[in-house]
Write a protein that holds these residues in place. Structure first.
Motif, mmCIF file in Angstrom:
data_model
loop_
_atom_site.group_PDB
_atom_site.id
_atom_site.type_symbol
_atom_site.label_atom_id
_atom_site.label_comp_id
_atom_site.label_asym_id
_atom_site.label_seq_id
_atom_site.Cartn_x
_atom_site.Cartn_y
_atom_site.Cartn_z
ATOM 1 N N TYR A 16 0.492 -1.108 0.255
ATOM 2 C CA TYR A 16 0.213 0.013 -0.187
ATOM 3 C C TYR A 16 1.072 1.402 0.142
ATOM 4 C CZ TYR A 16 -2.765 3.896 2.022
ATOM 5 O OH TYR A 16 -3.630 4.262 2.478
ATOM 6 N N GLN A 17 1.813 0.970 0.998
ATOM 7 C CA GLN A 17 3.016 2.491 1.038
ATOM 8 C C GLN A 17 3.359 3.170 0.122
ATOM 9 O OE1 GLN A 17 5.163 1.113 4.113
ATOM 10 N NE2 GLN A 17 2.793 2.253 6.073
ATOM 11 N N THR A 18 3.328 1.577 -0.831
ATOM 12 C CA THR A 18 4.751 1.809 -2.234
ATOM 13 C C THR A 18 3.324 2.373 -3.382
ATOM 14 O OG1 THR A 18 5.897 -0.045 -1.615
ATOM 15 C CG2 THR A 18 6.228 0.354 -4.092
ATOM 16 N N LEU A 19 2.428 1.568 -3.021
ATOM 17 C CA LEU A 19 1.495 1.732 -4.241
ATOM 18 C C LEU A 19 1.142 3.801 -3.897
ATOM 19 C CD1 LEU A 19 -0.565 1.450 -6.762
ATOM 20 C CD2 LEU A 19 -2.165 0.648 -4.834
ATOM 21 N N MET A 20 1.063 3.879 -2.529
ATOM 22 C CA MET A 20 0.544 5.421 -2.278
ATOM 23 C C MET A 20 1.894 6.472 -2.931
ATOM 24 S SD MET A 20 -2.657 5.870 -1.036
ATOM 25 C CE MET A 20 -1.730 7.615 -1.177
ATOM 26 N N ARG A 283 3.814 11.328 5.926
ATOM 27 C CA ARG A 283 3.886 10.067 6.434
ATOM 28 C C ARG A 283 2.994 9.326 7.011
ATOM 29 N NH1 ARG A 283 5.670 12.852 10.301
ATOM 30 N NH2 ARG A 283 8.013 12.699 9.928
ATOM 31 N N PHE A 284 1.573 9.746 7.218
ATOM 32 C CA PHE A 284 0.774 9.150 7.192
ATOM 33 C C PHE A 284 0.053 8.471 5.429
ATOM 34 C CE2 PHE A 284 -3.833 8.502 6.538
ATOM 35 C CZ PHE A 284 -4.156 8.394 7.362
ATOM 36 N N ILE A 292 11.584 7.181 0.633
ATOM 37 C CA ILE A 292 10.183 7.087 -0.182
ATOM 38 C C ILE A 292 9.617 8.690 0.125
ATOM 39 C CG2 ILE A 292 7.726 6.936 -0.220
ATOM 40 C CD1 ILE A 292 9.082 3.826 0.015
ATOM 41 N N LEU A 293 9.898 9.005 1.947
ATOM 42 C CA LEU A 293 9.358 10.619 2.553
ATOM 43 C C LEU A 293 9.598 11.605 2.059
ATOM 44 C CD1 LEU A 293 7.695 10.381 6.034
ATOM 45 C CD2 LEU A 293 9.088 11.746 5.243
ATOM 46 N N ARG A 344 3.110 13.576 19.150
ATOM 47 C CA ARG A 344 2.421 12.571 18.832
ATOM 48 C C ARG A 344 1.597 12.825 17.731
ATOM 49 N NH1 ARG A 344 3.187 11.128 24.165
ATOM 50 N NH2 ARG A 344 1.339 11.359 24.501
ATOM 51 N N THR A 345 1.302 11.572 16.456
ATOM 52 C CA THR A 345 0.811 11.964 15.795
ATOM 53 C C THR A 345 0.067 10.308 14.889
ATOM 54 O OG1 THR A 345 2.052 11.918 13.956
ATOM 55 C CG2 THR A 345 1.136 13.875 14.202
ATOM 56 N N PRO A 346 -1.068 10.381 14.728
ATOM 57 C CA PRO A 346 -1.778 9.165 14.380
ATOM 58 C C PRO A 346 -0.596 8.492 13.198
ATOM 59 C CG PRO A 346 -3.091 10.653 13.976
ATOM 60 C CD PRO A 346 -2.094 11.487 14.758
ATOM 61 N N SER A 347 -0.466 7.245 13.152
ATOM 62 C CA SER A 347 0.328 6.060 12.243
ATOM 63 C C SER A 347 -0.912 5.758 11.157
ATOM 64 C CB SER A 347 1.407 5.985 12.048
ATOM 65 O OG SER A 347 0.970 4.688 13.019
#
Length: 347
Positions: A16-20, A283-284, A292-293, A344-347
Motif C-alpha cells: 500500500y505504501q509503495t502504491l501511494m 508519513r501518514f 520514499i518520504l 505524537r500523530t496517528p500513524s
C-alpha cells in the motif's frame, strides 16, 4: 502458523505504501504542473492558457502579456515549487534526525536566525548582492539551529520534543525581537517587510539562478541520506547497530537543512509551517521510509506553496495577501494539535 497473518499484513502495508508513493510521485507531479499553470494564469491580470502557450512557443517581446508570463509569472511559479519542496524536505529531515514530530525550519529557529542576519545585512550593507544575502542567511540559519539545540540540551530532563519546540519558540522570539529593533533603529522597515511577511511577488529569473543550484544540490544529498535517516529515526543505538555513522548523518543532514532553508528565506522570506505539516501528511500516506518520504514530501510541499501563493492573490484582488499568512492558517491549528498530543500523530 500465527506468524503468517502478521507477515501478510506487513506485506500488504508495504504494498500500500509503495502504491501511494508511486501515486504521489506521478499524480503529484502532474498536479504540481497543473497548479503552476493555474498560478501563471491568475494574478492582477488574468491570462488565458492560449496566451501562455503562445508566449512559450512563439514569444513576442512587444506583447505585455508575454512579458508578464516570461519575466514574472513563470519565475514565480518555479520559485513556489522549489521553495515549497525545499521547506518540506527540510522539515522531514529535521523530524527524522531528531525523532521530534514538532521539528521544522520555522519552529526550530532556523528561519528566524536567517532573518536576523538578513536584517543586519540590510542595515549595514544596504546595497549587498543577492549572493551576499544568501550567504548571511545560511550563517543565520546555522546560528538559530545551534542555539535551539543548546537551550534544549541543557534542560535537566533532556531534549524532549515539547522542550525542543519551546526552545525553538524562545529562540525565534529572541531573534525576531532583535531583528525588529535593528529594523526600527536603522529605518529599514520598508526594505525588510517583504521578508517578514513572506511572499513570491518579487521573484525574477535572477532569484531562480541563485536558488536552483543550491536547491538541486540539497535535493540530491537529501535523497542520498534517506536510508541513513530511516535508520536514525529508529533510535541512535539502533542506527549504530545497523552500521550507520550517526554523527556524520546528523552533520550532513544539518548542512542540507541550512542550505535549503537559507536559500528559501533569502529569496522568499519567512514562509512557515510547510516543513511541519507536509512531512506528517506524507508519513501518514507512505510510512516512515525516508527514501520514499523525502521525495514525496518535496512534491507535496511544492504543490502546497504554489496553491497557497495562488490563493494569496485571489483573497483580496488586486492586492496580495502574504503567502506566509495562508500557510500559517493551515499550520497553526496543526501545530497546536501536535503540541496537545506531545508531538505524537496517528500513524
Amino acid at each position: 502458523m500465527s506468524s503468517r497473518p502478521k507477515q501478510n499484513e506487513k506485506k500488504n502495508g508495504t504494498n500500500y505504501q509503495t502504491l501511494m508513493a508511486a501515486l504521489i510521485l506521478t499524480a503529484g507531479l502532474a498536479l504540481l504542473i497543473i497548479s503552476m499553470a493555474v498560478s501563471i494564469m491568475y494574478g492582477a491580470a488574468d491570462i488565458d492558457f492560449r496566451t501562455i502557450w503562445e508566449s512559450l512557443m512563439d514569444f513576442n517581446g512587444s506583447s505585455s502579456s508575454h512579458q508578464i508570463i516570461r519575466n514574472l509569472r513563470i519565475p514565480r511559479a518555479l520559485a513556489g515549487a522549489i521553495i515549497g519542496a525545499a521547506l518540506a524536505m527540510s522539515g522531514a529531515i529535521m523530524q527524522g534526525m531528531t525523532r521530534n514530530a514538532l521539528a521544522s525550519p520555522s519552529i526550530m529557529g532556523v528561519t528566524a536566525g536567517a532573518m536576523f542576519t538578513m536584517a543586519i545585512v540590510l542595515a549595514i550593507f544596504p546595497s549587498a548582492s543577492r549572493m551576499t544575502m544568501m550567504l548571511f542567511a545560511f550563517a543565520g540559519a546555522g546560528v538559530g539551529t545551534g542555539m535551539v539545540f543548546l537551550v534544549g540540551t541543557i534542560s535537566k530532563s533532556g531534549l524532549t520534543p515539547v522542550k525542543l519546540a519551546l526552545a525553538g519558540t524562545a529562540v525565534t522570539a529572541l531573534f525576531t525581537s532583535i531583528s525588529t529593533a535593528i529594523t526600527i533603529h536603522y529605518n529599514i522597515a520598508k526594505d525588510i517587510s517583504f521578508w517578514y511577511a513572506g511572499g513570491l511577488s518579487s521573484i525574477q529569473w535572477v532569484h531562480i539562478k541563485l536558488l536552483a543550484p543550491v536547491a538541486i544540490v540539497g535535493f540530491l544529498v537529501a535523497l542520498l541520506l534517506g536510508k541513513s535517516i530511516s535508520a536514525l529515526n529508529l533510535g541512535e543505538d539502533v542506527a549504530k547497530g545497523l552500521g550507520q555513522q550517526t554523527k556524520v548523518t546528523k552533520f550532513i543532514g544539518t548542512i542540507v537543512v541550512l542550505l535549503l532553508t537559507g536559500a528559501s528565506v533569502s529569496v522568499a522570506g519567512t514562509i512557515g509551517f510547510i516543513g511541519l505539516v507536509i512531512p506528517h501528511i506524507t508519513r501518514f500516506l507512505v510510512g516512515s521510509d525516508y527514501r520514499i518520504l523525502i521525495p514525496c514530501s518535496a512534491v507535496l510541499g511544492g504543490i502546497l506553496l504554489v496553491i497557497a501563493d495562488t490563493v494569496s492573490r485571489m483573497i483580496n484582488p488586486p492586492f496580495e495577501t502574504p503567502v506566509g499568512t495562508v500557510t500559517a492558517l493551515i499550520g497553526v491549528p496543526f501545530f497546536l494539535y501536535l503540541a496537545r498530543n506531545d508531538g505524537r500523530t496517528p500513524s
